[in-house]
Motif scaffolding. Structure first.
Motif, PDB file in Angstrom:
ATOM      1  N   TYR A  42       0.825  -1.205   0.000  1.00 38.08           N
ATOM      2  CA  TYR A  42       0.000   0.000   0.000  1.00 38.08           C
ATOM      3  C   TYR A  42       0.863   1.259   0.000  1.00 38.08           C
ATOM      4  CZ  TYR A  42      -2.459   3.913   2.079  1.00 38.08           C
ATOM      5  OH  TYR A  42      -2.943   5.165   2.343  1.00 38.08           O
ATOM      6  N   GLN A  43       1.975   1.239   0.770  1.00 36.87           N
ATOM      7  CA  GLN A  43       2.879   2.387   0.793  1.00 36.87           C
ATOM      8  C   GLN A  43       3.314   2.788  -0.614  1.00 36.87           C
ATOM      9  OE1 GLN A  43       5.798   0.990   4.074  1.00 36.87           O
ATOM     10  NE2 GLN A  43       6.116   3.185   3.866  1.00 36.87           N
ATOM     11  N   HIS A  44       3.485   1.784  -1.486  1.00 39.39           N
ATOM     12  CA  HIS A  44       4.012   2.028  -2.832  1.00 39.39           C
ATOM     13  C   HIS A  44       2.975   1.653  -3.898  1.00 39.39           C
ATOM     14  CE1 HIS A  44       7.956   2.496  -0.899  1.00 39.39           C
ATOM     15  NE2 HIS A  44       7.642   1.431  -0.197  1.00 39.39           N
ATOM     16  N   HIS A  45       1.687   1.820  -3.586  1.00 42.68           N
ATOM     17  CA  HIS A  45       0.663   1.342  -4.523  1.00 42.68           C
ATOM     18  C   HIS A  45       0.721   2.067  -5.861  1.00 42.68           C
ATOM     19  CE1 HIS A  45      -1.371   4.740  -2.456  1.00 42.68           C
ATOM     20  NE2 HIS A  45      -1.957   4.935  -3.621  1.00 42.68           N
ATOM     21  N   ASP A  46       1.142   3.338  -5.857  1.00 41.94           N
ATOM     22  CA  ASP A  46       1.273   4.053  -7.133  1.00 41.94           C
ATOM     23  C   ASP A  46       2.309   3.371  -8.022  1.00 41.94           C
ATOM     24  OD1 ASP A  46      -0.638   5.927  -6.721  1.00 41.94           O
ATOM     25  OD2 ASP A  46       0.706   7.488  -5.989  1.00 41.94           O
ATOM     26  N   ALA A  47       3.475   3.099  -7.452  1.00 42.53           N
ATOM     27  CA  ALA A  47       4.555   2.491  -8.232  1.00 42.53           C
ATOM     28  C   ALA A  47       4.192   1.079  -8.684  1.00 42.53           C
ATOM     29  CB  ALA A  47       5.845   2.471  -7.420  1.00 42.53           C
ATOM     30  N   PHE A  48       3.434   0.351  -7.860  1.00 35.13           N
ATOM     31  CA  PHE A  48       3.029  -1.006  -8.228  1.00 35.13           C
ATOM     32  C   PHE A  48       1.820  -1.009  -9.165  1.00 35.13           C
ATOM     33  CE2 PHE A  48       5.197  -2.385  -4.186  1.00 35.13           C
ATOM     34  CZ  PHE A  48       6.130  -3.204  -4.809  1.00 35.13           C
ATOM     35  N   GLY A  49       1.215   0.162  -9.381  1.00 34.42           N
ATOM     36  CA  GLY A  49       0.040   0.230 -10.246  1.00 34.42           C
ATOM     37  C   GLY A  49      -1.202  -0.376  -9.609  1.00 34.42           C
TER      38      GLY A  49
END
Length: 434
Positions: free
Chosen positions: A222-229
């Motif tokens: 969730y912390q990096h949900h943007d990067a993971f798409g």
């Protein structure tokens, strides 16, 4: 569904350790975990099966059920849902087979480690360390993609580690401590208990720490949900323990725009959604990732805006690469290629970065397709030797075609005889002892 890209950055996972340890004590997982743990007492209720075999079958069933719920915790956590009361009752079909896929990954990796240890014990030790260190990233890729092959792909695994950054080492350390937690707890409790209750308590200890790890992994995703798409679910990402809204006025405005666009798309008003998204990215700074991502996603679902989508992608893809979001940039590039097979980027550094990303992901043919005609398209560009070197590496190491790489070396030696790339390709094509 359009993602909400404007939420404030979530706190790092080590600031929320208490919430991970508390998750299995929420009412629903607690009741479910206790129910699973005490199922081991049912082995005597199978009169037609050998007690040892019935106990083994029941324990396997407990492991499968606990694993499925653990994957559900991770997957929903990655989408911003942490309260078990908000979980859907049904398990997403894409998550049902994840325990089996993880088991298959473990078998393949175990077989590789065993073979290397038999061939050379030192290599086996090194492989064990590498597999142990990359295993959490493989699980993240598995949850994100649902694909056994992507989770086994070193390129995807390395991308997941790169997205998380240096905290990945800290994540591995916490997961290692948690993986030994059940053994420590059982060692402490065993002297105090005896009889048939031992097995349910041992089961619950393993279930508890397993779900703590699942909650931790979900939050890191969730912390990096943007990067993971990863798109957040409705209501996802709300920190119900935080009394203060930490969002800036700009973030609040962007979040409202996200909600407005998402509502228009849901209602089928693509023209209205496109108008709002276009105006938002027009007045925003050129490097506003949330505004550009929102506009791209609306263009992607607008059937008559292919030309606009492709034009925007030529600016959006370099922005993603500047933000070190190579995986997302590749997704955008592939989506544009689906709209128009002739779609191309007219910027040499961007093409090189995309080709390197495809190569890291293990797609040799896609990397070569991007590099095809590089020297003609970008005549005189300083990156041409790098493109030659990468193409030779892909041919030799990815496809085993040293014969096709030989002309590249000839060209490098004639045009760039003293470059590092020429020396590297010469080394790649060095004669090897048979």
């Amino acid at each position: 569904m359009l993602a909400n890209d404007s939420l404030p950055p979530p706190p790092p996972f080590w600031h929320r350790l208490n919430s991970f340890f508390a998750f299995p004590f929420q009412l629903r997982p607690l009741m479910y975990g206790l129910g699973l743990a005490f199922c081991s007492l049912l082995f005597e209720a199978l009169p037609f099966v050998h007690p040892g075999l019935s106990l083994l079958l029941i324990e396997l069933g407990i492991v499968l059920a606990a694993s499925r719920y653990g994957f559900k915790v991770t997957a929903l956590g990655s989408r911003g849902i942490w309260r078990s009361a908000d979980f859907p009752r049904e398990l997403n079909e894409d998550w049902v087979s994840l325990p089996w896929k993880l088991f298959a990954i473990s078998v393949v990796q175990g077989a590789l480690i065993g073979w290397l240890a038999w061939f050379e014990p030192v290599l086996g030790t090194v492989a064990l360390f590498v597999v142990s260190f990359t295993f959490p990233a493989a699980v993240i890729v598995l949850v994100q993609s649902g694909s056994f092959f992507q989770a086994m792909n070193p390129g995807h695994v390395m991308d997941a580690m790169r997205i998380i950054g240096w905290p990945y080492a800290l994540l591995c350390f916490f997961l290692f401590l948690l993986s030994t937690g059940a053994q420590i707890a059982i060692g402490v409790l065993l002297p105090m208990i005896n009889g048939v209750i031992v097995l349910p308590i041992a089961n619950f200890a393993f279930i508890y720490f397993g779900w703590v790890m699942a909650s931790l992994l979900g939050y890191v995703m969730y912390q990096h949900h943007d990067a993971f798409g990863i798109d957040l679910l409705p209501g996802g990402g709300v920190d119900d323990g935080a009394p203060v809204d930490r969002r800036t006025p700009e973030q609040i405005a962007a979040q409202r725009t996200d909600a407005e666009v998402a509502q228009l798309v849901t209602e089928g008003d693509l023209a209205g959604a496109l108008g709002v998204a276009y105006e938002a990215q027009r007045v925003a700074p050129a490097d506003d990732l949330a505004a550009q991502r929102r506009y791209h996603r609306v263009l992607l679902v607008s059937p008559d805006k292919a030309a606009t989508l492709l034009d925007h992608a030529r600016r959006y893809i370099p922005l993603l690469l500047r933000r070190d979001l190579a995986s997302e940039a590749l997704k955008v590039f592939r989506a544009c290629r689906e709209k128009d097979k002739a779609f191309a980027i007219d910027d040499a550094p961007t093409v090189m970065l995309l080709a390197k990303a495809e190569w890291r992901n293990g797609d040799a043919h896609a990397a070569l397709a991007l590099l095809s005609g590089f020297d003609r398209r970008f005549r005189g560009h300083a990156a041409i030797p790098q493109a030659y070197e990468l193409a030779a590496r892909v041919l030799v190491q990815g496809l085993g075609r040293t014969d096709m790489a030989q002309p590249i070396l000839t060209t490098l030696e004639s045009r760039f005889p003293d470059s590092e790339q020429t020396q590297e390709v010469r080394w790649l094509l060095r004669p090897t002892a048979s």
